[in-house]
Design a protein around this motif. Structure first.
Motif, PDB file in Angstrom:
ATOM      1  N   UNK A 171       5.510  -4.931  -9.493  1.00  0.00           N
ATOM      2  CA  UNK A 171       3.972  -4.868 -10.025  1.00  0.00           C
ATOM      3  C   UNK A 171       3.333  -5.737 -10.526  1.00  0.00           C
ATOM      4  N   UNK A 172       3.958  -6.457 -11.494  1.00  0.00           N
ATOM      5  CA  UNK A 172       3.625  -7.829 -12.441  1.00  0.00           C
ATOM      6  C   UNK A 172       3.445  -8.710 -11.412  1.00  0.00           C
ATOM      7  N   UNK A 173       4.250  -9.143 -10.682  1.00  0.00           N
ATOM      8  CA  UNK A 173       4.200 -10.327  -9.556  1.00  0.00           C
ATOM      9  C   UNK A 173       3.030 -10.269  -8.691  1.00  0.00           C
ATOM     10  N   UNK A 174       2.796  -8.778  -8.199  1.00  0.00           N
ATOM     11  CA  UNK A 174       1.978  -8.682  -7.008  1.00  0.00           C
ATOM     12  C   UNK A 174       0.513  -7.890  -7.279  1.00  0.00           C
ATOM     13  N   UNK A 175       0.470  -7.620  -8.614  1.00  0.00           N
ATOM     14  CA  UNK A 175      -0.799  -6.728  -8.754  1.00  0.00           C
ATOM     15  C   UNK A 175      -2.025  -7.173  -8.219  1.00  0.00           C
ATOM     16  N   UNK A 176      -2.524  -8.274  -7.831  1.00  0.00           N
ATOM     17  CA  UNK A 176      -3.658  -8.520  -7.253  1.00  0.00           C
ATOM     18  C   UNK A 176      -3.446  -8.105  -5.518  1.00  0.00           C
ATOM     19  N   UNK A 177      -2.445  -8.469  -5.350  1.00  0.00           N
ATOM     20  CA  UNK A 177      -2.192  -7.765  -3.722  1.00  0.00           C
ATOM     21  C   UNK A 177      -2.240  -6.322  -3.800  1.00  0.00           C
ATOM     22  N   UNK A 178      -1.471  -5.881  -4.880  1.00  0.00           N
ATOM     23  CA  UNK A 178      -1.673  -4.298  -4.684  1.00  0.00           C
ATOM     24  C   UNK A 178      -2.981  -3.647  -4.854  1.00  0.00           C
ATOM     25  N   UNK A 179      -3.677  -4.173  -5.668  1.00  0.00           N
ATOM     26  CA  UNK A 179      -4.934  -3.913  -5.971  1.00  0.00           C
ATOM     27  C   UNK A 179      -5.980  -3.859  -4.623  1.00  0.00           C
ATOM     28  N   UNK A 180      -5.729  -5.127  -4.066  1.00  0.00           N
ATOM     29  CA  UNK A 180      -6.112  -5.278  -2.603  1.00  0.00           C
ATOM     30  C   UNK A 180      -6.148  -4.111  -1.738  1.00  0.00           C
ATOM     31  N   UNK A 181      -4.626  -3.827  -1.456  1.00  0.00           N
ATOM     32  CA  UNK A 181      -4.648  -2.826  -0.823  1.00  0.00           C
ATOM     33  C   UNK A 181      -4.914  -1.361  -1.131  1.00  0.00           C
ATOM     34  N   UNK A 182      -4.792  -1.215  -2.278  1.00  0.00           N
ATOM     35  CA  UNK A 182      -5.292   0.159  -2.694  1.00  0.00           C
ATOM     36  C   UNK A 182      -6.885   0.427  -2.674  1.00  0.00           C
ATOM     37  N   UNK A 183      -7.451  -0.835  -2.861  1.00  0.00           N
ATOM     38  CA  UNK A 183      -8.974  -0.780  -2.663  1.00  0.00           C
ATOM     39  C   UNK A 183      -9.517  -0.639  -1.314  1.00  0.00           C
ATOM     40  N   UNK A 184      -8.561  -0.973  -0.316  1.00  0.00           N
ATOM     41  CA  UNK A 184      -8.888  -1.143   0.946  1.00  0.00           C
ATOM     42  C   UNK A 184      -8.352  -0.166   1.924  1.00  0.00           C
ATOM     43  N   UNK A 185      -7.308   0.783   1.329  1.00  0.00           N
ATOM     44  CA  UNK A 185      -6.706   1.736   2.219  1.00  0.00           C
ATOM     45  C   UNK A 185      -6.812   2.939   1.428  1.00  0.00           C
ATOM     46  N   UNK A 186      -6.287   4.146   2.219  1.00  0.00           N
ATOM     47  CA  UNK A 186      -6.246   5.327   1.374  1.00  0.00           C
ATOM     48  C   UNK A 186      -4.984   5.963   2.026  1.00  0.00           C
ATOM     49  N   UNK A 187      -4.754   7.448   1.184  1.00  0.00           N
ATOM     50  CA  UNK A 187      -3.494   7.837   1.711  1.00  0.00           C
ATOM     51  C   UNK A 187      -3.563   8.704   2.749  1.00  0.00           C
ATOM     52  N   UNK A 188      -3.139   8.247   3.954  1.00  0.00           N
ATOM     53  CA  UNK A 188      -3.107   8.919   5.299  1.00  0.00           C
ATOM     54  C   UNK A 188      -2.135   9.315   5.922  1.00  0.00           C
ATOM     55  N   UNK A 189      -1.228   9.962   5.156  1.00  0.00           N
ATOM     56  CA  UNK A 189       0.006  10.448   5.416  1.00  0.00           C
ATOM     57  C   UNK A 189      -0.392  11.281   6.970  1.00  0.00           C
ATOM     58  N   UNK A 190       0.346  11.092   8.110  1.00  0.00           N
ATOM     59  CA  UNK A 190       0.125  11.507   9.324  1.00  0.00           C
ATOM     60  C   UNK A 190       1.464  12.242   9.624  1.00  0.00           C
ATOM     61  N   UNK A 191       1.630  13.429   9.159  1.00  0.00           N
ATOM     62  CA  UNK A 191       2.920  14.068   9.048  1.00  0.00           C
ATOM     63  C   UNK A 191       2.991  15.053  10.269  1.00  0.00           C
ATOM     64  N   UNK A 192       3.633  14.491  11.484  1.00  0.00           N
ATOM     65  CA  UNK A 192       3.686  15.342  12.850  1.00  0.00           C
ATOM     66  C   UNK A 192       4.531  16.515  12.580  1.00  0.00           C
ATOM     67  N   UNK A 193       5.358  16.691  11.285  1.00  0.00           N
ATOM     68  CA  UNK A 193       6.190  17.790  11.154  1.00  0.00           C
ATOM     69  C   UNK A 193       5.041  19.011  11.143  1.00  0.00           C
ATOM     70  N   UNK A 194       3.989  18.885  10.647  1.00  0.00           N
ATOM     71  CA  UNK A 194       3.023  19.995  10.442  1.00  0.00           C
ATOM     72  C   UNK A 194       2.691  20.757  11.763  1.00  0.00           C
ATOM     73  N   UNK A 195       3.214  19.999  12.725  1.00  0.00           N
ATOM     74  CA  UNK A 195       2.845  20.880  14.000  1.00  0.00           C
ATOM     75  C   UNK A 195       3.618  22.116  13.950  1.00  0.00           C
ATOM     76  N   UNK A 196       4.733  21.939  13.483  1.00  0.00           N
ATOM     77  CA  UNK A 196       5.463  23.098  13.382  1.00  0.00           C
ATOM     78  C   UNK A 196       5.062  24.502  12.906  1.00  0.00           C
ATOM     79  N   UNK A 197       4.265  24.246  11.747  1.00  0.00           N
ATOM     80  CA  UNK A 197       3.616  25.295  11.014  1.00  0.00           C
ATOM     81  C   UNK A 197       2.461  26.007  11.947  1.00  0.00           C
ATOM     82  N   UNK A 198       1.877  24.802  12.584  1.00  0.00           N
ATOM     83  CA  UNK A 198       0.529  25.022  13.362  1.00  0.00           C
ATOM     84  C   UNK A 198       0.792  25.877  14.778  1.00  0.00           C
TER      85      UNK A 198
END
Length: 361
Positions: free
Chosen positions: A94-121
């Motif tokens: 984290x210390x060595x890559x904080x600026x890059x981590x911040x860039x990813x955090x600010x540009x992405x979002x948690x979009x877990x696309x779990x196909x397994x949910x089809x089993x409950x639907x």
């Protein structure tokens, strides 16, 4: 709208005691002691370590509140190459890559696309198709890359503790290479789950997302893989198989706010198919007003189009911001750590967040 992440607001003082570092530290400690254990010892250790580190908490607090969630930071680090190991090693990363981590955090979002949910639907989707005697047109809000739009293309194993029921796609459902290339979605069941005899036919697939992910983009696929927790290699393998299926027949994905795009996109569904609008772990991103607007749109669609609405959401959505209770029939504590599946507003099942369990009500 982000899809998939189980959005967890920072714990408030009623659930998690105040501690040095405030709400953000409490959020990470809650994740590390309640949510991660049993699923990811690595993430449990890392997030408790972060909660105990005032310097890291201060850095995280520089991000907007909705960007501070543990899943997002952890996925950003994994996306950039962090490997499972002791917290001290992770902290150095984290210390060595904080600026890059911040860039990813600010540009992405948690979009877990779990196909397994089809089993409950699937049981609900099959029942809808059977009752209407029509194929399905599927519209997912918070679709991410659209991997949950292919319930007819996966294999299933439902285990009630005594019997395992297996379902597979029909040969006409699509070409997916060998049978071994088709993911198996395993789900433990309890109660009188109405398991279908065959998979429903799907003739139209569409989704809405604030930032749709492209299964043809290596960076987007790498992000989806980074969202899978380290120890869950079976989910990573399943994700890759689902991505391969989606690449054969990419869904129609529309970028934008679900409340602005829903009715126009629904109007494009074929009229000779039964329209089903569904979502999982999405409503937590909306304000109470936003959820109310969405419910009104769904009531309009069910009345004017005969649309069906499947909602698969966690307990945070049951207690609305205005203090109301959307589904008083089911006590919220029964849903802790799981989702409630409702069909046109009526509770039908309690589900595992990744599709791993289905308790019929």
């Amino acid at each position: 709208m982000a899809a998939g992440p189980e959005p967890q607001p920072a714990p408030d003082g009623d659930r998690v005691p105040a501690e040095p570092g405030g709400r953000t530290a409490a959020w990470y400690r809650h994740f590390g002691t309640v949510e991660a254990p049993g699923s990811s010892p690595c993430y449990a250790e890392w997030t408790v370590g972060i909660a105990d580190d005032p310097q890291l908490i201060a850095r995280i607090n520089h991000w907007p509140h909705h960007k501070r969630q543990p899943n997002l930071l952890l996925a950003a680090a994994r996306f950039l190459g962090a490997v499972p190991g002791p917290f001290d090693q992770f902290r150095c990363f984290l210390e060595s890559r904080w600026d890059d981590i911040s860039r990813i955090v600010l540009s992405r979002s948690t979009q877990t696309n779990e196909a397994g949910r089809c089993a409950t639907l699937l049981p609900s989707l099959a029942a809808i198709s059977g009752a209407e005697s029509k194929p399905l047109a599927l519209l997912e809000v918070g679709a991410s890359a659209g991997l949950v739009l292919y319930p007819d293309r996966y294999r299933y194993e439902y285990d009630d503790g005594a019997t395992v029921t297996r379902l597979s796609p029909s040969p006409s459902a699509g070409e997916s290479g060998s049978v071994a290339d088709v993911p198996i979605l395993r789900c433990s069941t309890s109660g009188a789950v109405p398991l279908p005899l065959e998979l429903p036919r799907v003739v139209w697939r569409a989704g809405i997302d604030l930032n749709p992910l492209d299964v043809g983009d290596p960076d987007d696929v790498a992000w989806l893989e980074a969202l899978v927790w380290p120890e869950q290699e079976f989910r990573r393998r399943r994700l890759r198989q689902a991505v391969a299926i989606a690449r054969e027949e990419p869904p129609l994905l529309v970028a934008g706010d679900l409340n602005e795009k829903l009715l126009d996109l629904a109007a494009k569904a074929p009229v000779d198919a039964t329209l089903v609008v569904f979502h999982s772990a999405v409503m937590g991103y909306l304000s109470a007003d936003g959820r109310s607007t969405f419910r009104q749109a769904m009531l309009q669609l069910t009345a004017s189009r005969g649309c069906h609405w499947l909602s698969n959401e966690g307990h945070m959505v049951i207690h609305q911001e205005d203090g109301s209770n959307v589904v008083p029939e089911v006590a919220p504590e029964r849903i802790l750590g799981r989702f409630l599946l409702t069909h046109n507003g009526s509770p039908v099942a309690i589900t595992g967040p990744h599709g791993q369990s289905l308790e019929w009500l």
